[in-house]
Design a protein around this motif. Structure first.
Motif: not given
Length: 147
Positions: A38-51
């Motif tokens: 679950q935390a890994t999926r949130m990290d992936d979403l955060a990376k997309q938000l940064i972009s």
């Protein structure tokens, strides 16, 4: 097909226990992997938000420059608030990726579940806040262009 039908009773020191079936083991393993990821999926979403929060202001500036030429200036309080909300959203997305020191005994299942759950919930709150601020900034810019 019943799960209990494939479970095998085991006699251990006078106690009868039921060994979980392969299906039950598979479900428990999948559940454990899902909780841990679950935390890994949130990290992936955060990376997309940064972009996204880096690209949107750049695209807005480029479109403004192309449409208005050399006299393009960014003014108005709506645009300022939009850029500020994108900056805050970028900061929240970056904070999402920062590790937090939590201690959990790897031999205690309850502590491990609590650790993974707390990490995912923290990241989820930050990602939701960053997403809302990004959307708010986009809405302000569109509203500013319409005015």
């Amino acid at each position: 097909m019943s799960d209990d039908a494939s479970a095998v009773p085991v006699v251990d020191a006078g106690k009868i226990t039921v060994r979980p079936s392969k299906y039950q083991d598979s479900l428990q393993d999948s559940f454990a992997k899902d909780v841990a990821n679950q935390a890994t999926r949130m990290d992936d979403l955060a990376k997309q938000l940064i972009s996204l929060n880096l690209a949107i202001p750049a695209l807005y500036g480029a479109v403004l420059k192309l449409t208005q030429g050399d006299g393009a200036t960014v003014s108005g309080w709506l645009v300022f608030i939009a850029f500020f909300s994108w900056l805050v959203a970028l900061g929240l997305a970056l904070i999402t990726l920062l590790p937090v020191k939590n201690r959990a005994d790897p031999n205690k299942l309850a502590e491990l579940e609590k650790y993974f759950s707390a990490t995912a919930q923290r990241k989820q709150k930050l990602v939701i806040a960053a997403s809302l601020l990004t959307f708010f900034g986009v809405c302000l810019v569109i509203f500013g262009l319409v005015l």
